[in-house]
Design a protein around this motif. Structure first.
Motif, PDB file in Angstrom:
ATOM      1  N   GLY A  25       0.679  -1.106  -0.141  1.00 36.61           N
ATOM      2  CA  GLY A  25      -0.101   0.015  -0.025  1.00 36.61           C
ATOM      3  C   GLY A  25       0.897   1.252  -0.095  1.00 36.61           C
ATOM      4  O   GLY A  25       0.329   2.402  -0.028  1.00 36.61           O
ATOM      5  N   HIS A  26       1.998   1.271  -0.114  1.00 39.31           N
ATOM      6  CA  HIS A  26       2.928   2.427   0.035  1.00 39.31           C
ATOM      7  C   HIS A  26       4.105   1.989  -0.854  1.00 39.31           C
ATOM      8  O   HIS A  26       4.804   0.531  -0.811  1.00 39.31           O
ATOM      9  N   PRO A  27       5.173   2.623  -1.163  1.00 45.21           N
ATOM     10  CA  PRO A  27       6.379   2.357  -1.828  1.00 45.21           C
ATOM     11  C   PRO A  27       7.373   1.746  -1.102  1.00 45.21           C
ATOM     12  O   PRO A  27       7.423   2.150   0.254  1.00 45.21           O
ATOM     13  N   VAL A  28       7.744   0.406  -1.346  1.00 49.00           N
ATOM     14  CA  VAL A  28       8.577  -0.191  -0.659  1.00 49.00           C
ATOM     15  C   VAL A  28      10.312   0.268  -0.865  1.00 49.00           C
ATOM     16  O   VAL A  28      10.455   0.067  -1.985  1.00 49.00           O
ATOM     17  N   ARG A  29      11.067   0.511  -0.082  1.00 49.76           N
ATOM     18  CA  ARG A  29      12.393   1.242  -0.370  1.00 49.76           C
ATOM     19  C   ARG A  29      13.331   0.203  -0.056  1.00 49.76           C
ATOM     20  O   ARG A  29      14.657   0.082  -0.931  1.00 49.76           O
ATOM     21  N   THR A  30      13.159  -0.818   0.839  1.00 50.98           N
ATOM     22  CA  THR A  30      14.227  -1.887   1.269  1.00 50.98           C
ATOM     23  C   THR A  30      13.516  -3.194   1.307  1.00 50.98           C
ATOM     24  O   THR A  30      12.465  -3.405   1.716  1.00 50.98           O
ATOM     25  N   ALA A  31      14.312  -4.261   0.801  1.00 53.49           N
ATOM     26  CA  ALA A  31      13.908  -5.665   0.930  1.00 53.49           C
ATOM     27  C   ALA A  31      14.811  -6.749   1.298  1.00 53.49           C
ATOM     28  O   ALA A  31      15.995  -6.339   0.775  1.00 53.49           O
ATOM     29  N   LEU A  32      14.506  -7.673   2.148  1.00 53.93           N
ATOM     30  CA  LEU A  32      15.471  -8.669   2.376  1.00 53.93           C
ATOM     31  C   LEU A  32      14.841 -10.137   1.878  1.00 53.93           C
ATOM     32  O   LEU A  32      13.489 -10.184   2.249  1.00 53.93           O
ATOM     33  N   GLU A  33      15.627 -10.780   1.200  1.00 56.19           N
ATOM     34  CA  GLU A  33      15.167 -12.055   0.794  1.00 56.19           C
ATOM     35  C   GLU A  33      15.961 -13.100   1.816  1.00 56.19           C
ATOM     36  O   GLU A  33      17.149 -13.381   1.690  1.00 56.19           O
ATOM     37  N   ILE A  34      15.145 -14.099   2.165  1.00 61.03           N
ATOM     38  CA  ILE A  34      15.599 -15.185   2.959  1.00 61.03           C
ATOM     39  C   ILE A  34      15.830 -16.406   1.634  1.00 61.03           C
ATOM     40  O   ILE A  34      14.874 -16.825   1.275  1.00 61.03           O
ATOM     41  N   GLY A  35      16.949 -17.086   1.656  1.00 59.47           N
ATOM     42  CA  GLY A  35      17.247 -18.324   1.102  1.00 59.47           C
ATOM     43  C   GLY A  35      16.868 -17.994  -0.440  1.00 59.47           C
ATOM     44  O   GLY A  35      16.160 -18.526  -1.298  1.00 59.47           O
ATOM     45  N   ALA A  36      17.735 -16.822  -0.910  1.00 54.89           N
ATOM     46  CA  ALA A  36      17.534 -16.283  -2.240  1.00 54.89           C
ATOM     47  C   ALA A  36      18.088 -17.533  -3.236  1.00 54.89           C
ATOM     48  O   ALA A  36      17.401 -17.331  -4.422  1.00 54.89           O
ATOM     49  N   GLY A  37      18.820 -18.570  -3.070  1.00 57.49           N
ATOM     50  CA  GLY A  37      19.234 -19.247  -4.103  1.00 57.49           C
ATOM     51  C   GLY A  37      19.820 -18.621  -5.357  1.00 57.49           C
ATOM     52  O   GLY A  37      20.983 -17.997  -5.111  1.00 57.49           O
ATOM     53  N   THR A  38      19.585 -18.912  -6.365  1.00 59.03           N
ATOM     54  CA  THR A  38      19.960 -18.227  -7.382  1.00 59.03           C
ATOM     55  C   THR A  38      19.438 -17.036  -8.157  1.00 59.03           C
ATOM     56  O   THR A  38      19.920 -16.645  -8.975  1.00 59.03           O
ATOM     57  N   GLY A  39      18.575 -16.533  -7.322  1.00 57.22           N
ATOM     58  CA  GLY A  39      18.063 -15.082  -7.567  1.00 57.22           C
ATOM     59  C   GLY A  39      16.835 -14.872  -8.422  1.00 57.22           C
ATOM     60  O   GLY A  39      16.513 -14.029  -8.983  1.00 57.22           O
ATOM     61  N   LYS A  40      15.918 -16.185  -8.492  1.00 61.36           N
ATOM     62  CA  LYS A  40      14.837 -16.277  -9.458  1.00 61.36           C
ATOM     63  C   LYS A  40      13.953 -15.265  -8.923  1.00 61.36           C
ATOM     64  O   LYS A  40      13.364 -14.461  -9.749  1.00 61.36           O
ATOM     65  N   ALA A  41      13.625 -15.048  -7.809  1.00 61.89           N
ATOM     66  CA  ALA A  41      12.982 -14.052  -7.100  1.00 61.89           C
ATOM     67  C   ALA A  41      13.606 -12.768  -6.939  1.00 61.89           C
ATOM     68  O   ALA A  41      12.973 -11.641  -7.153  1.00 61.89           O
ATOM     69  N   THR A  42      14.723 -12.824  -6.809  1.00 57.61           N
ATOM     70  CA  THR A  42      15.677 -11.593  -6.477  1.00 57.61           C
ATOM     71  C   THR A  42      15.397 -10.559  -7.635  1.00 57.61           C
ATOM     72  O   THR A  42      15.334  -9.365  -7.473  1.00 57.61           O
ATOM     73  N   ARG A  43      15.679 -11.138  -9.021  1.00 56.72           N
ATOM     74  CA  ARG A  43      15.742 -10.353  -9.943  1.00 56.72           C
ATOM     75  C   ARG A  43      14.269  -9.634 -10.384  1.00 56.72           C
ATOM     76  O   ARG A  43      14.001  -8.613 -11.203  1.00 56.72           O
ATOM     77  N   LEU A  44      13.090 -10.228  -9.754  1.00 53.54           N
ATOM     78  CA  LEU A  44      11.805  -9.666  -9.844  1.00 53.54           C
ATOM     79  C   LEU A  44      11.662  -8.427  -9.068  1.00 53.54           C
ATOM     80  O   LEU A  44      10.971  -7.458  -9.524  1.00 53.54           O
ATOM     81  N   PHE A  45      12.327  -8.725  -7.494  1.00 52.47           N
ATOM     82  CA  PHE A  45      12.091  -7.516  -6.663  1.00 52.47           C
ATOM     83  C   PHE A  45      12.886  -6.425  -6.471  1.00 52.47           C
ATOM     84  O   PHE A  45      12.879  -5.475  -6.031  1.00 52.47           O
ATOM     85  N   ALA A  46      14.061  -6.763  -7.590  1.00 48.22           N
ATOM     86  CA  ALA A  46      15.257  -5.809  -7.582  1.00 48.22           C
ATOM     87  C   ALA A  46      14.857  -4.744  -8.673  1.00 48.22           C
ATOM     88  O   ALA A  46      15.430  -4.316  -9.712  1.00 48.22           O
ATOM     89  N   GLN A  47      13.823  -3.878  -8.367  1.00 53.38           N
ATOM     90  CA  GLN A  47      13.232  -3.009  -9.147  1.00 53.38           C
ATOM     91  C   GLN A  47      14.000  -1.655  -8.969  1.00 53.38           C
ATOM     92  O   GLN A  47      14.340  -1.253  -7.753  1.00 53.38           O
ATOM     93  N   PRO A  48      13.856  -0.700  -9.797  1.00 52.02           N
ATOM     94  CA  PRO A  48      14.538   0.743  -9.385  1.00 52.02           C
ATOM     95  C   PRO A  48      13.556   1.233  -8.084  1.00 52.02           C
ATOM     96  O   PRO A  48      12.447   0.999  -8.279  1.00 52.02           O
ATOM     97  N   GLY A  49      14.265   1.793  -7.396  1.00 47.94           N
ATOM     98  CA  GLY A  49      13.699   2.377  -5.955  1.00 47.94           C
ATOM     99  C   GLY A  49      13.727   1.459  -4.869  1.00 47.94           C
ATOM    100  O   GLY A  49      13.493   1.796  -3.807  1.00 47.94           O
ATOM    101  N   ILE A  50      13.992   0.125  -5.131  1.00 47.65           N
ATOM    102  CA  ILE A  50      14.179  -0.937  -4.071  1.00 47.65           C
ATOM    103  C   ILE A  50      15.387  -1.792  -3.882  1.00 47.65           C
ATOM    104  O   ILE A  50      15.997  -2.012  -5.053  1.00 47.65           O
ATOM    105  N   THR A  51      15.938  -1.425  -2.849  1.00 46.02           N
ATOM    106  CA  THR A  51      17.393  -1.965  -2.390  1.00 46.02           C
ATOM    107  C   THR A  51      17.175  -3.244  -1.894  1.00 46.02           C
ATOM    108  O   THR A  51      16.545  -3.466  -0.788  1.00 46.02           O
ATOM    109  N   VAL A  52      17.645  -4.323  -2.467  1.00 40.95           N
ATOM    110  CA  VAL A  52      17.485  -5.776  -2.198  1.00 40.95           C
ATOM    111  C   VAL A  52      18.744  -6.235  -1.645  1.00 40.95           C
ATOM    112  O   VAL A  52      19.897  -6.150  -2.271  1.00 40.95           O
TER     113      VAL A  52
END
Length: 243
Positions: A25-52
């Motif tokens: 419901g508001h811009p997300v600026r920072t995100a932490l991924e647990i068990g990222a593996g090879t980054g299949k989800a990382t590349r989805l959430f690593a959008q401009p404005g979000i520091t993963v």
């Protein structure tokens, strides 16, 4: 194994990112991924404005991840239990990795990683063969080695229950509110060899002795058509940190 995860595990659709951000419901600026593996989800959430910040205990997984994600993604070699409270994030998420975490103190630890009113997201789900005849043939080929290759619910929630794990635990946690469960429908096509490759990344098969792994993969591939259709719906659980 890291190369197999990258090659055979499917990625995630933009619809998933949209649903998580709509829930926030508001811009997300920072995100932490647990068990990222090879980054299949990382590349989805690593959008401009979000520091993963992507974490994983396996250095080979992180090395593979760095080949595929933007340069500004931070990485840390750590299991969930090794993460120490300090920096907090607007979003903490896990892609098919939460069942690897220890249940003891799981949600208090999760809440300590989140900003006030921060969002937790968990998503994943089994990939199943659509054709019942092919599914039965695979089950028969697998039976001498494994009764099932699915990850059982960590808290014993039966599959017919409306709310599935980890939503069941989140609803009982003092740390989280507004627990939601939703499903993003997804269908995939894979070649027979790629499907067997996908199976080689599933924990039930990895726990078999190496010779038995080779046997079961060979038997399964023999009963598959050239290509298989898969139901790969993504079950998403969302909750908001109450602190």
């Amino acid at each position: 194994m890291a190369e197999a995860y990258e090659r055979f595990r499917p990625g995630y659709p933009v619809a998933l990112l949209d649903r998580v951000m709509a829930y926030a419901g508001h811009p997300v600026r920072t995100a932490l991924e647990i068990g990222a593996g090879t980054g299949k989800a990382t590349r989805l959430f690593a959008q401009p404005g979000i520091t993963v910040t992507a974490t994983d205990p396996d250095p080979a997984m992180l090395a593979e991840l760095r080949k595929h994600v933007p340069a500004d993604v931070k990485t840390a070699r750590a299991a969930f239990e090794d993460l120490r409270p300090g920096e907090t994030y607007g979003l903490v998420y896990a892609a098919a990795a939460l069942h690897w975490t220890s249940p003891e103190g799981r949600w208090a630890r999760m809440a300590a990683l989140l900003e006030p009113a921060g969002v937790f997201a968990s998503f994943g789900g089994p990939i199943r063969l659509v054709d019942p005849a092919v599914e039965e043939a695979v089950r028969t080929a697998r039976a001498p080695f494994l009764e099932s290759d699915e990850v059982p619910s960590p808290d014993g929630t039966p599959p017919e229950h409306e709310m599935q794990w980890p939503g069941t635990e989140l609803e009982q946690s003092e740390w989280f509110v507004d627990v939601q469960q939703l499903v993003i429908e997804r269908r995939l096509m894979m070649s027979a060899s790629d499907y067997v490759g996908h199976l080689s990344t599933i924990s039930a098969y990895l726990e078999l002795p190496a010779p038995k792994q080779e046997q079961v993969y060979s038997r399964i591939e023999q009963v598959l058509p050239a290509a298989v259709e898969l139901a790969a719906d993504i079950v998403v659980h969302l909750a908001r940190c109450e602190r």
